[in-house]
Design a protein around this motif. Structure first.
Motif, short mmCIF file in Angstrom:
data_model
loop_
_atom_site.label_atom_id
_atom_site.label_comp_id
_atom_site.label_asym_id
_atom_site.label_seq_id
_atom_site.Cartn_x
_atom_site.Cartn_y
_atom_site.Cartn_z
N SER A 27 0.84 -1.21 0.00
CA SER A 27 0.00 0.00 0.00
C SER A 27 0.87 1.25 0.00
CB SER A 27 -0.89 0.04 1.25
OG SER A 27 -1.56 -1.17 1.44
N TYR A 28 0.86 1.94 -1.12
CA TYR A 28 1.55 3.22 -1.25
C TYR A 28 0.53 4.23 -1.77
CZ TYR A 28 5.97 0.72 -0.56
OH TYR A 28 6.99 -0.03 -0.03
N GLU A 29 1.04 5.32 -2.35
CA GLU A 29 0.12 6.41 -2.73
C GLU A 29 -0.96 5.98 -3.72
OE1 GLU A 29 3.39 6.46 -3.16
OE2 GLU A 29 3.93 6.99 -5.22
N GLU A 30 -0.61 5.07 -4.66
CA GLU A 30 -1.59 4.72 -5.70
C GLU A 30 -2.82 4.07 -5.08
OE1 GLU A 30 1.40 3.25 -5.36
OE2 GLU A 30 2.67 3.81 -7.05
N LEU A 31 -2.57 3.07 -4.22
CA LEU A 31 -3.69 2.32 -3.63
C LEU A 31 -4.44 3.16 -2.60
CD1 LEU A 31 -5.23 -0.33 -3.50
CD2 LEU A 31 -3.56 -1.18 -1.84
N ALA A 32 -3.69 3.83 -1.72
CA ALA A 32 -4.35 4.60 -0.66
C ALA A 32 -5.23 5.69 -1.24
CB ALA A 32 -3.30 5.20 0.28
N ALA A 33 -4.70 6.42 -2.22
CA ALA A 33 -5.48 7.52 -2.81
C ALA A 33 -6.69 6.97 -3.56
CB ALA A 33 -4.61 8.35 -3.74
N ALA A 34 -6.52 5.83 -4.25
CA ALA A 34 -7.64 5.26 -5.02
C ALA A 34 -8.79 4.85 -4.10
CB ALA A 34 -7.16 4.07 -5.84
N VAL A 200 -4.89 -6.63 -2.47
CA VAL A 200 -3.57 -7.03 -3.00
C VAL A 200 -3.70 -7.23 -4.51
CG1 VAL A 200 -1.79 -8.83 -3.02
CG2 VAL A 200 -2.81 -8.12 -0.84
N ALA A 201 -4.84 -7.82 -4.93
CA ALA A 201 -5.06 -8.11 -6.35
C ALA A 201 -5.76 -6.95 -7.05
CB ALA A 201 -5.85 -9.41 -6.48
N THR A 202 -5.18 -5.76 -6.92
CA THR A 202 -5.71 -4.60 -7.65
C THR A 202 -4.60 -3.99 -8.49
OG1 THR A 202 -5.21 -3.16 -5.77
CG2 THR A 202 -7.49 -3.95 -5.96
N THR A 203 -5.00 -3.21 -9.46
CA THR A 203 -4.00 -2.61 -10.34
C THR A 203 -3.10 -1.64 -9.57
OG1 THR A 203 -5.83 -1.18 -10.99
CG2 THR A 203 -5.14 -2.80 -12.59
N GLU A 204 -3.63 -1.04 -8.51
CA GLU A 204 -2.85 -0.03 -7.78
C GLU A 204 -1.94 -0.62 -6.71
OE1 GLU A 204 -6.09 0.00 -8.17
OE2 GLU A 204 -6.76 1.90 -9.02
N SER A 205 -2.09 -1.90 -6.42
CA SER A 205 -1.25 -2.50 -5.37
C SER A 205 0.16 -2.68 -5.90
CB SER A 205 -1.86 -3.83 -4.92
OG SER A 205 -0.99 -4.90 -5.12
N ARG A 206 1.14 -2.57 -5.02
CA ARG A 206 2.54 -2.73 -5.47
C ARG A 206 3.00 -4.19 -5.45
NH1 ARG A 206 6.23 2.08 -4.43
NH2 ARG A 206 4.93 3.80 -5.19
N ALA A 207 2.07 -5.12 -5.25
CA ALA A 207 2.45 -6.54 -5.29
C ALA A 207 2.93 -6.88 -6.71
CB ALA A 207 1.26 -7.41 -4.92
N LEU A 208 3.85 -7.84 -6.81
CA LEU A 208 4.28 -8.31 -8.12
C LEU A 208 3.09 -8.93 -8.83
CD1 LEU A 208 7.52 -10.21 -7.00
CD2 LEU A 208 7.40 -7.96 -8.12
N ALA A 275 -11.00 1.11 -7.28
CA ALA A 275 -12.32 1.77 -7.36
C ALA A 275 -13.40 0.74 -7.68
CB ALA A 275 -12.28 2.86 -8.42
N GLU A 276 -13.09 -0.19 -8.59
CA GLU A 276 -14.08 -1.24 -8.91
C GLU A 276 -14.37 -2.11 -7.69
OE1 GLU A 276 -11.97 -2.50 -12.63
OE2 GLU A 276 -13.93 -3.42 -13.01
N VAL A 277 -13.31 -2.46 -6.97
CA VAL A 277 -13.50 -3.29 -5.78
C VAL A 277 -14.43 -2.60 -4.80
CG1 VAL A 277 -12.35 -4.26 -3.72
CG2 VAL A 277 -11.29 -4.52 -5.97
N ILE A 278 -14.18 -1.31 -4.55
CA ILE A 278 -15.02 -0.58 -3.58
C ILE A 278 -16.45 -0.47 -4.11
CG2 ILE A 278 -15.34 1.60 -2.30
CD1 ILE A 278 -12.74 0.11 -1.50
N ARG A 279 -16.58 -0.12 -5.39
CA ARG A 279 -17.92 0.03 -5.98
C ARG A 279 -18.70 -1.28 -5.86
NH1 ARG A 279 -16.38 2.47 -10.45
NH2 ARG A 279 -16.21 0.58 -11.66
#
Ligand SMILES: Cc1cc2nc3c(=O)[nH]c(=O)nc-3n(C[C@H](O)[C@H](O)[C@H](O)COP(=O)(O)O)c2cc1C
Length: 301
Positions: A27-34, A200-208, A275-279
């Motif tokens: 979790s970095y800026e991409e995921l937190a902000a999204a 973890v399985a989102t485009t914004e997560s920093r996981a490989l 965003a899709e996950v939350i929606r």
């Protein structure tokens, strides 16, 4: 989509009681902000940052993406320069602090003075009572099967147990990937949920990418809980730790090699945007609530 109002959403001024878990190296800026932009509350773990300069840059990047509330997980064990971290977070308008390892009293006054709240990660009643005695505003009930360092008691037992024994607001963490699961958490008294594994399985997560795919492919049977890797109980995708040879403390390289995920991989079937996950969670929550209402009053469905 229709807001979901709880004690937590009112406290924090957010639309949905969904906290994007602060996940080490994920979790970095991409995921937190999204997550925050989608109406939940994104969060970052401060141990992600080796220097305060790195943290400062990330907080700036978050604020370039969103002005909505965000949270952090702060370690107060003394291993990190928490005072400097706290100052930077307050400056960036962080209003939600999840404390783990250490005494939350160290930050309570400063956080309260800036209008924020401190919740403590706990896995049992002893920890919950200690946290209450120290004056925290609420608890994050970390249940068994949660991603990362996990507890030993199922969510469905732990949340109402801690709520009735402490009287504090309780956030459920562990096993929540869908809106129906969130509705279940609300039904047992949670004021919000922390969602880790699903994100973890989102485009914004920093996981490989391989890690994200492994989360999608895994079933709950593929998750093992062991203290072998970090010295504390944590959940892992079994295949990713096959090669581990016992070591007392994990290095961050290890966290990159070994993939943590909770049993809620069961409900993760695709890599999506946060965003899709939350929606989808919010939509699924409303549908689940409607089903429940119709079960007691078919006319209202
Ligand atoms: C890969 C991974 C890393 C995590 N790292 C942290 C962390 O650094 N700090 C923290 O407070 N929680 C951490 N967690 C735990 C989450 O905050 C949350 O309690 C948990 O993911 C909720 O359960 P779930 O995975 O079933 O949604 C982590 C979880 C995962 C999956």
């Amino acid at each position: 989509m229709k807001r979901i109002e709880t004690e937590f959403t009112k406290m924090m001024g957010i639309d949905y009681p969904i906290i994007g878990a602060p996940m080490f190296l994920i979790s970095y800026e991409e995921l937190a902000a999204a997550v925050s932009e989608a109406g939940g509350m994104g969060a970052i773990p401060l141990p992600n940052f080796r220097t305060t300069e790195e943290l400062k840059k990330t907080l700036i990047k978050i604020r370039e993406r969103t002005d909505k509330p965000i949270g952090v997980n702060i370690h107060l064990s003394g291993r990190f320069d928490w005072k400097e971290q706290l100052g930077l977070c307050l400056e960036a308008g962080v209003k939600f602090f999840i404390s783990s390892l250490g005494d939350p009293r160290l930050i309570l006054d400063d956080v309260h003075a800036s209008g924020g709240r401190v919740f403590a990660d706990v896995i049992n009643l002893e920890q919950a009572l200690k946290a209450r005695e120290r004056g925290v505003d609420g608890l994050v009930a970390v249940a068994c099967g949660a991603g990362g360092h996990c507890g030993e008691i199922p969510t469905i037992i732990l949340v109402p147990y801690l709520k009735s024994k402490t009287g504090l607001p309780v956030i459920a963490a562990g096993g929540i990937s869908t809106g129906a699961q969130m509705a279940a958490a609300m039904a047992i008294g949670a004021c919000a949920v922390v969602v880790g594994t699903r994100l973890v399985a989102t485009t914004e997560s920093r996981a490989l990418t391989e890690y994200k795919k492994a989360v999608v492919q895994a079933g709950p049977e593929d998750i093992v809980c062991t203290d072998r890797i970090t010295g504390n109980r944590a959940t892992w995708i079994a295949k990713s730790i096959e090669s581990f040879d016992r070591q007392p403390h994990v290095r961050s390289k290890r966290w990159r090699e070994f993939w943590s995920a909770g049993q809620s991989v069961a409900q993760v079937d695709e890599i999506k945007s946060a965003a899709e996950v939350i929606r989808e969670m919010v939509q699924n929550y409303h549908e689940a609530c409607k089903r429940l209402v119709s079960s007691i009053d078919p006319g209202k469905a």
